[in-house]
Design an enzyme around this catalytic site. Structure first.
Site, PDB file in Angstrom:
ATOM      1  N   SER A  48       0.855  -1.202   0.000  1.00  0.00           N
ATOM      2  CA  SER A  48       0.000   0.000   0.000  1.00  0.00           C
ATOM      3  C   SER A  48       0.886   1.245   0.000  1.00  0.00           C
ATOM      4  CB  SER A  48      -0.896   0.006   1.240  1.00  0.00           C
ATOM      5  OG  SER A  48      -0.102   0.247   2.400  1.00  0.00           O
ATOM      6  N   ASP A  81      -1.307  -1.757  -3.949  1.00  0.00           N
ATOM      7  CA  ASP A  81      -2.674  -1.778  -3.429  1.00  0.00           C
ATOM      8  C   ASP A  81      -3.188  -0.342  -3.284  1.00  0.00           C
ATOM      9  OD1 ASP A  81      -4.944  -2.987  -2.297  1.00  0.00           O
ATOM     10  OD2 ASP A  81      -4.131  -2.863  -0.250  1.00  0.00           O
ATOM     11  N   HIS A 179     -13.330  -2.348   4.396  1.00  0.00           N
ATOM     12  CA  HIS A 179     -12.009  -2.541   4.995  1.00  0.00           C
ATOM     13  C   HIS A 179     -12.076  -2.516   6.520  1.00  0.00           C
ATOM     14  CE1 HIS A 179     -10.764  -1.001   0.921  1.00  0.00           C
ATOM     15  NE2 HIS A 179     -10.029  -2.095   1.033  1.00  0.00           N
ATOM     16  N   GLY A 180     -11.112  -3.168   7.148  1.00  0.00           N
ATOM     17  CA  GLY A 180     -10.993  -3.087   8.597  1.00  0.00           C
ATOM     18  C   GLY A 180     -11.730  -4.184   9.338  1.00  0.00           C
ATOM     19  N   HIS A 210     -12.109  -6.938  -2.185  1.00  0.00           N
ATOM     20  CA  HIS A 210     -11.381  -6.233  -1.116  1.00  0.00           C
ATOM     21  C   HIS A 210     -12.105  -6.477   0.199  1.00  0.00           C
ATOM     22  CE1 HIS A 210      -8.466  -3.503  -3.242  1.00  0.00           C
ATOM     23  NE2 HIS A 210      -9.048  -4.148  -4.227  1.00  0.00           N
ATOM     24  N   GLY A 211     -11.447  -6.104   1.283  1.00  0.00           N
ATOM     25  CA  GLY A 211     -12.096  -6.182   2.592  1.00  0.00           C
ATOM     26  C   GLY A 211     -12.523  -7.599   2.938  1.00  0.00           C
ATOM     27  N   SER A 213     -11.063  -9.861   5.069  1.00  0.00           N
ATOM     28  CA  SER A 213     -10.650 -10.472   6.339  1.00  0.00           C
ATOM     29  C   SER A 213     -11.854 -11.069   7.053  1.00  0.00           C
ATOM     30  CB  SER A 213      -9.981  -9.427   7.249  1.00  0.00           C
ATOM     31  OG  SER A 213      -8.642  -9.228   6.855  1.00  0.00           O
ATOM     32  N   ASN A 254      -8.428  -9.980  -1.094  1.00  0.00           N
ATOM     33  CA  ASN A 254      -7.493  -9.128  -0.345  1.00  0.00           C
ATOM     34  C   ASN A 254      -7.674  -9.280   1.161  1.00  0.00           C
ATOM     35  OD1 ASN A 254      -6.915  -8.132  -2.873  1.00  0.00           O
ATOM     36  ND2 ASN A 254      -7.183  -5.989  -2.311  1.00  0.00           N
ATOM     37  N   ASP A 256      -5.816  -8.158   4.837  1.00  0.00           N
ATOM     38  CA  ASP A 256      -4.787  -7.434   5.594  1.00  0.00           C
ATOM     39  C   ASP A 256      -5.114  -7.406   7.088  1.00  0.00           C
ATOM     40  OD1 ASP A 256      -2.576  -5.878   6.197  1.00  0.00           O
ATOM     41  OD2 ASP A 256      -3.563  -3.995   5.712  1.00  0.00           O
TER      42      ASP A 256
HETATM   43  P1  13P Z   1      -9.271  -6.199   5.081  1.00  0.00           P
HETATM   44  O1  13P Z   1      -9.268  -4.922   5.860  1.00  0.00           O
HETATM   45  O2  13P Z   1     -10.572  -6.910   5.186  1.00  0.00           O
HETATM   46  O3  13P Z   1      -8.134  -7.087   5.446  1.00  0.00           O
HETATM   47  O4  13P Z   1      -9.086  -5.815   3.530  1.00  0.00           O
HETATM   48  C1  13P Z   1      -7.802  -5.589   2.994  1.00  0.00           C
HETATM   49  C2  13P Z   1      -7.862  -4.994   1.632  1.00  0.00           C
HETATM   50  O5  13P Z   1      -8.881  -4.934   0.969  1.00  0.00           O
HETATM   51  C3  13P Z   1      -6.594  -4.476   1.097  1.00  0.00           C
HETATM   52  O6  13P Z   1      -6.767  -3.871  -0.164  1.00  0.00           O
HETATM   53  O1  G3H Z   2      -6.944  -1.627   2.083  1.00  0.00           O
HETATM   54  C1  G3H Z   2      -6.021  -1.216   2.771  1.00  0.00           C
HETATM   55  C2  G3H Z   2      -5.034  -2.154   3.343  1.00  0.00           C
HETATM   56  O2  G3H Z   2      -5.545  -2.774   4.488  1.00  0.00           O
HETATM   57  C3  G3H Z   2      -3.731  -1.447   3.596  1.00  0.00           C
HETATM   58  O3  G3H Z   2      -3.823  -0.618   4.689  1.00  0.00           O
HETATM   59  O4  G3H Z   2      -3.130   1.606   3.792  1.00  0.00           O
HETATM   60  O5  G3H Z   2      -3.010   1.094   6.257  1.00  0.00           O
HETATM   61  O6  G3H Z   2      -1.393   0.043   4.661  1.00  0.00           O
HETATM   62  P1  G3H Z   2      -2.777   0.611   4.866  1.00  0.00           P
HETATM   63 ZN    ZN Z   3      -8.639  -2.830  -0.319  1.00  0.00          ZN
END
Ligand code: 13P
Ligand code: G3H
Ligand code: ZN
Length: 320
Positions: A48, A81, A179-180, A210-211, A213, A254, A256
Site C-alpha cells: 500500500s 494496493d 475494509h478493517g 477487497h475487505g 478479512s 485481499n 490485511d
Molecule cells: P481487510 O481490511 O478486510 O483485510 O481488507 C484488505 C484490503 O482490501 C486491502 O486492499
Molecule cells: O486496504 C487497505 C489495506 O488494508 C492497507 O492498509 O493503507 O493502512 O497500509 P494501509
Molecule cells: Zn482494499
C-alpha cells in the site's frame, strides 16, 4: 519467482482465488512465504502507499527480493494496493511490480474511467496489468435503508461499461465488504446475487474482493483479554463463503486486517505473559509461526492450497 498477475489469474479464474496479502515488514514477509510454501500455493504480495511510506520503497523491495531467494520455489506477483495515479506511475516505472491498482472509485464514473485509462496505457506499455475499482466499499451499516445500501454496491451495467471504456484487467467490486475489522452487523454478508449479475455482464473477467478479512471472534476475544479494547461485535467475511464466490469470478481476495490481528494477539499475549522480557525477537518468532499457520489455513479456504505445481507447469508450458 515473481510472475505476472495476469498469469496467475489465467490459472485461477473459476477454480481458485489468489490470496493477496499486504506487507509492511520482514516478519510479515517471512510468515507469508513460509505459509504459502507449506500450502504449496501461489499468492500476491500487496504494497500500500502507507507501507511504502512506513518501510520505504527500497526496504520493501529488498525484503521481497531476499524472501524470493530464501524461498526459490515460491510463485507470486507483486502488486500496488489502492494506488493513486502518481504512485501507479512510480511503480510502473520502477520495473519491480507485476501489477498496480488505480483506485479512483471516489471520483465520478467518467473521471474514474479517464484516470484508469491513462494508467492502463502506461502499464500495458510496460507489461503490467491494472486493477481498477468501481462502486463504494465500506461504511455499509445495518441502519442504512436497503435501497441506499444497494446503491453502494457495484452496478453490473456500469461494470461492463467501465471495463470496456477503461481497458482495465481486473475489477475491484463492492459486494458488501468493507475494509478493517467492523464489516457487518447482524445477518449482513456478501451479496452473491450482485456478484453473479456482474459476472454475467463480464464473463471470464477477474473480479477482486477487497475487505475480505474474517475477523475471527476468538482472535478479538484473546486480544481484549490481553489488554486490547476492540469492539467485540467486530465481524468479517465468513471464509467458508469464498468457495461460493470463486465460480462467480472472484479471482483475487485481499486480506490485511486478519494479519494485523494475529500480530496484535501474539504480541499482547506474549508481553502479558512475559512482563520481564524485552527481546522482541521472541514474540517476533512466535508471530512468524502463527502468521504462517494462518496463511496456510486461508489457502485451503481460497482453494489455492496445492496449486503451485499446476501453476509452475502452466507457466513453463507457456514459455515453450
Ligand atoms: P481487510 O481490511 O478486510 O483485510 O481488507 C484488505 C484490503 O482490501 C486491502 O486492499
Ligand atoms: O486496504 C487497505 C489495506 O488494508 C492497507 O492498509 O493503507 O493502512 O497500509 P494501509
Ligand atoms: Zn482494499
Amino acid at each position: 519467482m515473481i510472475v505476472t498477475t495476469s498469469d496467475l489469474f489465467k490459472q485461477a479464474y473459476g477454480s481458485f482465488a489468489v490470496g493477496a496479502y499486504n506487507i509492511n515488514n520482514m516478519e510479515q514477509a517471512l510468515g507469508l512465504f513460509e505459509g504459502h510454501m507449506r500450502a504449496q500455493a501461489p499468492f500476491i504480495i500487496q504494497i500500500s502507499r502507507g507501507a511504502r511510506k512506513y518501510a520505504g520503497v527500497k526496504m520493501l523491495e529488498s525484503i521481497i527480493r531476499a524472501a524470493e531467494e530464501m524461498y526459490p520455489e515460491a510463485i507470486f506477483a507483486v502488486h500496488l494496493d489502492h494506488g493513486d495515479e502518481q504512485t501507479c506511475y512510480d511503480c510502473i516505472d520502477s520495473g519491480f511490480y507485476s501489477s498496480v491498482m488505480i483506485d479512483a472509485s471516489h471520483a465520478p464514473f467518467e473521471e474514474n474511467v479517464a484516470i484508469t485509462r491513462r494508467v492502463v496505457e502506461r502499464a500495458h506499455a510496460r507489461g503490467l496489468s491494472v486493477e481498477a475499482e468501481l462502486g463504494m466499499l465500506g461504511g455499509v451499516e445495518e441502519d442504512i435503508q436497503v435501497d441506499e445500501k444497494h446503491a453502494m454496491l457495484t452496478d453490473p451495467d456500469e461494470a461492463r461499461a467501465f471495463v470496456e471504456q477503461s481497458g482495465c484487467d481486473s475489477l475491484a467490486v463492492a459486494i458488501g465488504t468493507s475494509h478493517g475489522a467492523y464489516k457487518f452487523a447482524g445477518s449482513q454478508g456478501l451479496h452473491f446475487d450482485r456478484i453473479a449479475a456482474i459476472q454475467s455482464n463480464l464473463p471470464g473477467f477477474p473480479l477482486v474482493m477487497h475487505g475480505s478479512s474474517s475477523v475471527p471472534a476468538d482472535e478479538v476475544k484473546r486480544i481484549n483479554e490481553a489488554g486490547g479494547a476492540l469492539d467485540p461485535s467486530a465481524k468479517g467475511v465468513d471464509d467458508n463463503e469464498f468457495v461460493k464466490a470463486i465460480p462467480l469470478g472472484v479471482t483475487k481476495v485481499n486480506i490485511d486486517t486478519d494479519g494485523r490481528l494475529v500480530w496484535t494477539r501474539v504480541h499482547r499475549e506474549y508481553f502479558r505473559d512475559h512482563p520481564d522480557v524485552f527481546d522482541f525477537r521472541k514474540p517476533g518468532k512466535e508471530y512468524i509461526e502463527a502468521y504462517a499457520d494462518f496463511i496456510e489455513a486461508k489457502a485451503r479456504k481460497l482453494l489455492s492450497h496445492g496449486r503451485l505445481e499446476q501453476v509452475r507447469q502452466a507457466l513453463a508450458g507457456e514459455g515453450d
